[in-house]
Write an enzyme that holds these catalytic residues in place. Structure first.
Site, PDB file in Angstrom:
ATOM      1  CG  HIS A 532      -2.258   0.633   0.950  1.00 56.33           C
ATOM      2  ND1 HIS A 532      -2.407   1.748   0.157  1.00 56.33           N
ATOM      3  CD2 HIS A 532      -3.510   0.308   1.361  1.00 56.33           C
ATOM      4  CE1 HIS A 532      -3.683   2.082   0.098  1.00 56.33           C
ATOM      5  NE2 HIS A 532      -4.375   1.227   0.823  1.00 56.33           N
ATOM      6  CG  ASP A 536      -3.508   4.570  -3.167  1.00 52.59           C
ATOM      7  OD1 ASP A 536      -2.868   4.307  -2.125  1.00 52.59           O
ATOM      8  OD2 ASP A 536      -3.473   5.679  -3.729  1.00 52.59           O
TER       9      ASP A 536
END
Length: 559
Positions: A532, A536
């Site tokens: 992450h 995203d």
């Protein structure tokens, strides 16, 4: 005898190797070996390989079988008949009778016989007698301690920057910076390089920054493979800058030097076979293998130097048997975190500590892939084209989708997220004791049949223990499958250096409703784990959708 003793260093096999375990010495102490003979069986974090001698002499190990040592560590010597073991003050080393005897250098290991995995983290300090290398220890200076990379630091006369130009800090005639030939090893262009010649005279305590004086007393340090490449390319090694430990010139340095020359930049580099050898002689390992396979060596034409019979000559007559898998672990066993198991443990733990990982699950239809594959089985039945497996279709789709979603083909560094230009696709292969990740380079540019051919060959080589370290390096994205074990969804762990990994579940029946009527479909679940920090959730989901779209129209995957 000056400049005759040859030290055997643990070779560095591949870019990521830090240490290796000597599974077995293949020749007895005191035995005569020739160039090309296999000396030891080396187990690394990725592969097991036989390390060959690059010179001849009487063999004398200084590390016991089973020891785990850092790359570049001194593990043995090759001596001339009647020559003293370096640093030993007693009688000459035993002659080539094959008798196993204790040596002064061997006793300096101080290995605990109760430890099944002894480590050579440091050599004793205090002059040549303690280390077997003239000048190490600085005549009794500071104690030897393990370096931060698992190598050696301290050692009295060795500053932290081994390649620097400063003088050694130890007293006496110890060699200064860059005085340890070949520490760290070198990845050659052929068989693993384990040898470098050592002069008997002490160093001066200083080392120049010029390439021509990077070793003992101004000697030029270079690996045997580097010298072969230099001869083949007519290169003066004094003009090449060494990037190995202590400024040692390795083969890659010579190749880069040649590549920078306009008259050879586009040519093929041919490394000649080294001269020498012992005619049609055979090594102890070859004789052992020939006996095990029932091969009469008198009928074998050797392809080694001077007609010497090599292991590959035996394989041409009778293929080497597939290595049997290790016995299954039993209750009460202790599995040491060394070799492959240790590497998996370190890398997976580091991955989960350093990355912010999460996993998306996504169901894709494979009806079109199943139909196309059935057609290919019929149409390619009489051709030499391999029929791609379902995993091959997934590999190609994963690679093509990365072109549309470059955020998934990236690596995170201190200054940011670096999007990579090339797509080198790794795929996990289960092997006894762990797993390997062979790499298909430039997967986007390869047609599906070629991906099928390479994936099959690489997987087979990994399972049989024949895969090379270079075939396990450089993956920019990884695909792993547990479908064959009946798993649908799982959470694969991202390999360090990547930002994502795609898991593939089992092919199963699904249901689609058409006008209130159920329709049988073929589906599987993809599990995409991503970092992450770099990606995203929405871009990760879009990547999965692109993979699904490619699989729904698989003709685009064939080319």
């Amino acid at each position: 005898m000056t400049d005759v003793a040859v030290e055997i260093l643990l070779p560095k096999i591949g870019l990521t190797m830090q240490e290796g375990t000597i599974d077995e010495w293949l020749v007895p102490t005191g035995a005569a070996v020739a160039e090309g003979d296999a000396l030891l069986r080396l187990a690394t974090d990725k592969v097991d390989v036989d390390v060959e001698a690059e010179a001849g002499g009487l063999f004398h190990p200084v590390v016991p079988a089973g020891a785990t040592v850092p790359a570049g560590a001194l593990i043995g010597w090759l001596l001339a008949e009647g020559e003293h073991l370096p640093g030993a003050a007693g009688a000459p080393a035993p002659t080539g009778t094959g008798a196993g005897t204790e040596t002064a250098a061997g006793s300096a290991l101080d290995a605990d016989p109760a430890d099944p995995n002894p480590k050579l983290g440091a050599r004793p300090a205090g002059g040549a007698g303690a280390t077997g290398v003239p000048g190490l220890g600085g005549g009794g200076g500071g104690a030897a301690v393990p370096g931060p990379d698992g190598g050696l630091a301290g050692l009295g006369a060795l500053p932290a920057d081994v390649g620097g130009a400063g003088a050694g800090a130890g007293a006496g005639a110890g060699a200064g910076a860059g005085a340890v030939p070949g520490l760290g090893g070198a990845a050659g262009t052929g068989a693993p390089s384990a040898l470098t010649r050592v002069g008997a005279g002490p160093g001066t305590g200083a080392a120049s920054s010029a390439p021509s004086v990077n070793g003992h007393g101004g000697r030029l340090l270079s690996s045997p493979n580097a010298r072969r490449v230099a001869v083949a390319g007519d290169v003066d090694l004094t003009a090449v800058r060494g990037t190995g430990p202590g400024g040692r010139i390795v083969s890659e340095d010579v190749e880069e030097f040649l590549a920078a020359l306009p008259d050879v930049a586009s040519g093929d580099l041919v490394v000649p076979v080294p001269p020498g050898g012992t005619g049609t002689g055979t090594s102890p390992l070859v004789r052992k293998l020939a006996k095990e396979r029932g091969i009469d060596l008198s009928g074998i034409n050797g392809t080694g130097p001077g007609g010497r019979i090599r292991r590959s000559d035996l394989d041409a007559v009778t293929p080497a048997p597939v290595r049997r898998p290790a016995a299954a672990p039993q209750p009460g066993d202790v599995i040491p975190l060394t070799g492959m198991r240790g590497t998996i443990a370190r890398r997976m733990h580091a991955s989960l500590q350093e990355m912010a990982q999460l996993t998306h699950g996504y169901e894709v239809r494979l009806d079109a892939v199943v139909s196309l594959r059935d057609r290919l089985k019929e149409e390619w039945a009489d051709s030499d084209l391999p029929v791609p497996s379902f995993n091959d279709f997934l590999l190609k789709a994963a690679a093509l989708a990365l072109r549309e979603h470059p955020l998934l083909n990236a690596t995170v560094r201190e200054d940011g997220v670096h999007l990579l230009e090339d797509v080198h696709l790794g795929f996990a292969v289960a092997v006894p004791g762990g797993l390997m990740v062979p790499v298909i380079e430039d997967a986007v540019a390869l047609p599906l049949p070629e991906i099928a051919r390479r994936s099959k060959a690489l997987a087979q080589a990994a399972r049989e223990g024949r895969i090379s370290p270079t075939q396990l390096e450089g993956a920019t994205f990884t695909v792993t499958s547990l479908g064959g074990y009946g798993v649908d969804f799982f959470t694969p762990v991202v390999n360090p250096g990547n930002v994502a990994i795609l898991g593939v579940g089992r092919l199963r029946d699904g249901v689609e409703w058409v006008d209130d009527r159920p329709l049988r479909t073929r589906v599987l679940t993809l599990s995409l784990t991503f970092d992450h920090r770099a990606v995203d959730g929405a871009p990760a989901a879009e990547y999965l959708r692109t993979v699904g779209e490619l699989l729904s129209k698989p003709l685009r995957l064939l080319v």
